[in-house]
Structures are given as C-alpha cells and as structure tokens.
Design a protein around this motif. Structure first.
Motif, PDB file in Angstrom:
ATOM      1  N   ALA A   1      25.006  28.576  25.239  1.00 40.26           N
ATOM      2  CA  ALA A   1      24.912  29.959  25.738  1.00 40.26           C
ATOM      3  C   ALA A   1      23.877  30.062  26.850  1.00 40.26           C
ATOM      4  N   LEU A   2      22.717  29.471  26.652  1.00 48.40           N
ATOM      5  CA  LEU A   2      21.667  29.542  27.666  1.00 48.40           C
ATOM      6  C   LEU A   2      22.097  28.808  28.935  1.00 48.40           C
ATOM      7  N   ALA A   3      22.738  27.655  28.777  1.00 44.05           N
ATOM      8  CA  ALA A   3      23.242  26.918  29.940  1.00 44.05           C
ATOM      9  C   ALA A   3      24.252  27.767  30.713  1.00 44.05           C
ATOM     10  N   GLU A   4      25.104  28.482  29.983  1.00 47.69           N
ATOM     11  CA  GLU A   4      26.083  29.365  30.626  1.00 47.69           C
ATOM     12  C   GLU A   4      25.373  30.425  31.465  1.00 47.69           C
ATOM     13  N   GLY A   5      24.302  30.991  30.923  1.00 43.40           N
ATOM     14  CA  GLY A   5      23.547  31.999  31.670  1.00 43.40           C
ATOM     15  C   GLY A   5      22.960  31.451  32.952  1.00 43.40           C
ATOM     16  N   PHE A   6      22.326  30.290  32.881  1.00 38.94           N
ATOM     17  CA  PHE A   6      21.731  29.685  34.078  1.00 38.94           C
ATOM     18  C   PHE A   6      22.793  29.322  35.109  1.00 38.94           C
ATOM     19  N   CYS A   7      23.947  28.882  34.653  1.00 36.99           N
ATOM     20  CA  CYS A   7      25.010  28.467  35.573  1.00 36.99           C
ATOM     21  C   CYS A   7      25.618  29.636  36.348  1.00 36.99           C
TER      22      CYS A   7
ATOM     23  N   GLU B   1      22.887  34.404  38.248  1.00 39.10           N
ATOM     24  CA  GLU B   1      22.524  35.822  38.309  1.00 39.10           C
ATOM     25  C   GLU B   1      21.555  36.150  37.184  1.00 39.10           C
ATOM     26  N   GLU B   2      20.964  37.313  37.301  1.00 38.90           N
ATOM     27  CA  GLU B   2      20.102  37.847  36.257  1.00 38.90           C
ATOM     28  C   GLU B   2      20.911  37.981  34.957  1.00 38.90           C
ATOM     29  N   PHE B   3      20.264  37.711  33.809  1.00 38.68           N
ATOM     30  CA  PHE B   3      20.973  37.817  32.543  1.00 38.68           C
ATOM     31  C   PHE B   3      20.012  37.978  31.378  1.00 38.68           C
ATOM     32  N   LEU B   4      20.574  38.422  30.261  1.00 34.60           N
ATOM     33  CA  LEU B   4      19.853  38.460  28.992  1.00 34.60           C
ATOM     34  C   LEU B   4      20.374  37.339  28.116  1.00 34.60           C
ATOM     35  N   HIS B   5      19.460  36.685  27.438  1.00 34.81           N
ATOM     36  CA  HIS B   5      19.813  35.710  26.412  1.00 34.81           C
ATOM     37  C   HIS B   5      19.378  36.333  25.092  1.00 34.81           C
TER      38      HIS B   5
ATOM     39  N   PRO C   1      22.184  30.434  13.491  1.00 36.53           N
ATOM     40  CA  PRO C   1      21.940  31.478  14.487  1.00 36.53           C
ATOM     41  C   PRO C   1      23.172  31.729  15.359  1.00 36.53           C
ATOM     42  N   ILE C   2      23.150  32.884  15.993  1.00 38.31           N
ATOM     43  CA  ILE C   2      24.157  33.214  16.997  1.00 38.31           C
ATOM     44  C   ILE C   2      23.418  33.488  18.300  1.00 38.31           C
ATOM     45  N   GLU C   3      23.991  33.016  19.385  1.00 34.21           N
ATOM     46  CA  GLU C   3      23.414  33.248  20.704  1.00 34.21           C
ATOM     47  C   GLU C   3      24.486  33.793  21.626  1.00 34.21           C
ATOM     48  N   LEU C   4      24.080  34.682  22.498  1.00 34.42           N
ATOM     49  CA  LEU C   4      24.990  35.196  23.506  1.00 34.42           C
ATOM     50  C   LEU C   4      24.209  35.564  24.741  1.00 34.42           C
ATOM     51  N   ILE C   5      24.907  35.621  25.839  1.00 32.14           N
ATOM     52  CA  ILE C   5      24.284  36.061  27.083  1.00 32.14           C
ATOM     53  C   ILE C   5      25.049  37.269  27.599  1.00 32.14           C
ATOM     54  N   VAL C   6      24.342  38.096  28.342  1.00 35.46           N
ATOM     55  CA  VAL C   6      24.953  39.249  29.005  1.00 35.46           C
ATOM     56  C   VAL C   6      24.493  39.185  30.452  1.00 35.46           C
ATOM     57  N   ILE C   7      25.436  39.006  31.357  1.00 37.55           N
ATOM     58  CA  ILE C   7      25.133  38.885  32.778  1.00 37.55           C
ATOM     59  C   ILE C   7      24.870  40.268  33.365  1.00 37.55           C
ATOM     60  N   GLY C   8      23.867  40.351  34.220  1.00 36.12           N
ATOM     61  CA  GLY C   8      23.560  41.593  34.928  1.00 36.12           C
ATOM     62  C   GLY C   8      22.171  42.097  34.601  1.00 36.12           C
TER      63      GLY C   8
ATOM     64  N   ASN D   1      13.242  32.450  39.491  1.00 41.29           N
ATOM     65  CA  ASN D   1      12.731  31.707  40.637  1.00 41.29           C
ATOM     66  C   ASN D   1      11.576  30.778  40.268  1.00 41.29           C
ATOM     67  N   ALA D   2      11.201  30.758  39.008  1.00 41.68           N
ATOM     68  CA  ALA D   2      10.157  29.858  38.541  1.00 41.68           C
ATOM     69  C   ALA D   2      10.789  28.519  38.154  1.00 41.68           C
ATOM     70  N   SER D   3       9.941  27.565  37.838  1.00 41.44           N
ATOM     71  CA  SER D   3      10.423  26.262  37.369  1.00 41.44           C
ATOM     72  C   SER D   3      10.482  26.281  35.848  1.00 41.44           C
ATOM     73  N   PHE D   4      11.501  25.626  35.297  1.00 38.12           N
ATOM     74  CA  PHE D   4      11.668  25.565  33.850  1.00 38.12           C
ATOM     75  C   PHE D   4      11.828  24.118  33.411  1.00 38.12           C
ATOM     76  N   ARG D   5      11.297  23.834  32.251  1.00 32.37           N
ATOM     77  CA  ARG D   5      11.593  22.575  31.569  1.00 32.37           C
ATOM     78  C   ARG D   5      12.119  22.988  30.211  1.00 32.37           C
ATOM     79  N   VAL D   6      13.394  22.719  29.991  1.00 32.58           N
ATOM     80  CA  VAL D   6      14.055  23.184  28.776  1.00 32.58           C
ATOM     81  C   VAL D   6      14.500  21.974  27.963  1.00 32.58           C
ATOM     82  N   LYS D   7      14.064  21.935  26.713  1.00 34.18           N
ATOM     83  CA  LYS D   7      14.487  20.872  25.807  1.00 34.18           C
ATOM     84  C   LYS D   7      15.500  21.453  24.834  1.00 34.18           C
ATOM     85  N   GLY D   8      16.603  20.758  24.646  1.00 36.43           N
ATOM     86  CA  GLY D   8      17.602  21.214  23.681  1.00 36.43           C
ATOM     87  C   GLY D   8      18.268  22.516  24.063  1.00 36.43           C
ATOM     88  N   MET D   9      18.650  22.663  25.314  1.00 32.20           N
ATOM     89  CA  MET D   9      19.264  23.907  25.777  1.00 32.20           C
ATOM     90  C   MET D   9      20.599  24.159  25.071  1.00 32.20           C
ATOM     91  N   SER D  10      20.771  25.381  24.615  1.00 31.07           N
ATOM     92  CA  SER D  10      22.028  25.762  23.968  1.00 31.07           C
ATOM     93  C   SER D  10      23.118  25.969  25.017  1.00 31.07           C
TER      94      SER D  10
END
Length: 139
Positions: free
Chosen positions: A113-119, A122-126, A3-10, A102-111
């Motif tokens: 790309a997804l970690a980059e988005g959370f860091c 801001e709002e983003f698309l994964h 797979p390929i994953e990417l994030i887009v901020i905004g 603003n909700a709580s998350f429990r993430v197992k095996g975070m990629s």
C-alpha cells in the motif's frame, strides 16, 4: 484480517473547511477506498490502533499550505465508521504524522500500500489499522 493498510490519493480536506461539499466529497473518497480494501467484511468491534500519515508535497521549509494533522484526521476517522470499525470510540491508540514528499526517506519493509502511494507521485494519506493493546493494561 489485521493489520489493514490503504492509501487515499489527494490533498486531505480539513474538517474546519467552509466548503462542506468538498469535505463531503473527501470523506466519501476515503470511505469508498476503505470499502474497496475491506472487501465487504463486517466492521470490527475490537479496540484498534490507527496510524494516519499525510505525505504532502511542499517546498522544503515551507509548510504554509499544508493542513494541520489534527484537522485532517476527523474526516478520515468518520469515513471509516461502519466500514472498518463500528465506531471510532474503538480507537484507543492513535498516531497522526506528516511527511514531506520532497524529503529523503529510508524505508525498511515497505508495504504494498505504501509503495503504491509513493508510485503515484502525488500527495496522499497512508492509513494503517491494527489491533490495539489491551487498554486495561497500563504501559
């Protein structure tokens, strides 16, 4: 390759917006992010599964300013045409989700790309693109 994953901020722009310049800019932002992640590889010609998750920033219980999922996916799918895949007709499986930052998350095996988005804070698309199951086989 997949797979390929990417994030887009905004904040994503709805394909129904009256501001076509903003829509064009958003589509180009998604496209440029995909180009950077795909590294010049040829577009895929296989059947694909696409998962788009919009991580939005809104007070819990008030989603009035959050665009509908079905209105934000078209510009994203169009932006990936000719970059990740030849045409979006190849997408046989599609999932669109929304999650409040603003909700709580429990993430197992975070990629990564997804970690980059959370860091970014801001709002983003994964966006995750993977091989689809054989569409000729019923499941």
């Amino acid at each position: 390759m997949l797979p390929i994953e990417l994030i887009v901020i905004g904040k994503p722009i709805s394909h129904q917006t009256k501001d076509k310049a903003r829509l064009r800019d958003w589509r180009e932002k998604v496209r440029q992010r995909a180009i950077a992640c795909w590294n010049g590889k040829a577009p895929l010609g296989d059947y694909l599964k696409v998962i788009i998750t919009h991580y939005y920033d809104a007070p819990l219980g008030d989603e009035s300013g959050v665009p509908d999922s079905d209105n934000i996916v078209k510009p994203v799918r169009d932006a990936l045409n000719g970059v990740i895949y030849v045409d979006d007709y190849q997408i046989t499986d599609f999932i669109s989700r929304r999650r409040n930052l603003n909700a709580s998350f429990r993430v197992k095996g975070m990629s990564t790309a997804l970690a980059e988005g959370f860091c970014q804070g801001e709002e983003f698309l994964h966006i995750r693109i993977e091989a689809a199951p054989d569409p000729s086989e019923l499941s």
